[in-house]
Design an enzyme around this catalytic site. Sequence first.
Site, PDB file in Angstrom:
ATOM      1  CG  ASP A   1       6.058   5.203   6.189  1.00 63.25           C
ATOM      2  OD1 ASP A   1       5.644   5.897   5.249  1.00 63.25           O
ATOM      3  OD2 ASP A   1       5.369   4.348   6.760  1.00 63.25           O
TER       4      ASP A   1
ATOM      5  N   GLY B   1       6.069  -0.841   0.070  1.00 62.81           N
ATOM      6  CA  GLY B   1       6.897   0.328   0.354  1.00 62.81           C
ATOM      7  C   GLY B   1       7.288   0.397   1.817  1.00 62.81           C
TER       8      GLY B   1
ATOM      9  N   GLY C   1       2.707   4.527   7.434  1.00 65.16           N
ATOM     10  CA  GLY C   1       2.353   5.923   7.173  1.00 65.16           C
ATOM     11  C   GLY C   1       0.991   6.032   6.501  1.00 65.16           C
TER      12      GLY C   1
ATOM     13  CD  GLU D   1       1.483  -1.578   4.604  1.00 69.58           C
ATOM     14  OE1 GLU D   1       1.408  -0.867   3.594  1.00 69.58           O
ATOM     15  OE2 GLU D   1       1.958  -1.182   5.674  1.00 69.58           O
TER      16      GLU D   1
ATOM     17  CB  THR E   1      -0.919  -0.028   1.238  1.00 64.32           C
ATOM     18  OG1 THR E   1      -1.833  -1.117   1.091  1.00 64.32           O
ATOM     19  CG2 THR E   1      -1.719   1.265   1.393  1.00 64.32           C
TER      20      THR E   1
ATOM     21  CB  THR F   1       6.685   3.269  -3.357  1.00 70.73           C
ATOM     22  OG1 THR F   1       6.961   4.498  -2.674  1.00 70.73           O
ATOM     23  CG2 THR F   1       7.909   2.847  -4.143  1.00 70.73           C
TER      24      THR F   1
END
Length: 236
Positions: free
Chosen positions: A86, A84, A98, A105, A28, A31
């Site tokens: 942070d 991705g 973030g 995730e 999510t 990126t």
Amino acid sequence: MSNALSKAAAARKALDFIRPGMVVGLGTGSTAAFFIRALGEKVKAGLEIEGVPTSEATAALAREVGIKLADINRLDAIDVTVDGADEIDHDLQMIKGGGGALLRERIVASASHRVIIIADDSKLVDAIGKFPLPVEVTLFGAGLTARRLAEVFSHYGIKGEVRMRPGTPGPGPFLTDNRNVIVDCALESLPEPGRVAHQIEHIPGVVTHGLFLGMADIAIIGSESGTRIIGGQAQA
Ligand code: 5RP
């Protein structure tokens, strides 16, 4: 190269790790969205894979670009997840969440044989801890849980500010896909992430936190000069 181009470069490089027939965890954030769009192009060109989304937003994007979605409940394992971060350090310790998708995730990453992190080079740090650490907590008792979190940081001598993430638009707090809330912990330092993570996990009301330690296998970092891979088993 702008951050967007660096993110896109990392995302495209991750395609090298995808094989026909794989079940692919879909991360999510902006990126991961570059990766999902690039993967969608491959699917349109005939690549057969199934995706496991880590958020409702990612599920919607995956459907939009033609990626077939698998039900995580029917799977024993996911071949590879691309997501991705942070912040990520050279030992692949990360802060994630973030975007507020940290619980899904974590579930998807922990069920994956391989976790590939894609990021622009602004995310690569010497030590994680500057990005406000997201902690997903139950709505019930969220204020009390936030105070317990502050106590953990104070126990380790870590100064900082702990606050509920506001909804966009408000009023009311930001709600995750799991109907929980996020407490963002802006800390001055994070000297012992493993110990802090352990303490946080023991607070009743904490669902999960954004310290992803020992979960990534490789990181693909996009920058002005192209991409570079960090991690032990970098071969595609
Ligand atoms: C969402 C995440 C994202 O991976 C993280 O926030 C990075 O997002 P972006 O690629 O937009 O910078 O953990 O919960």
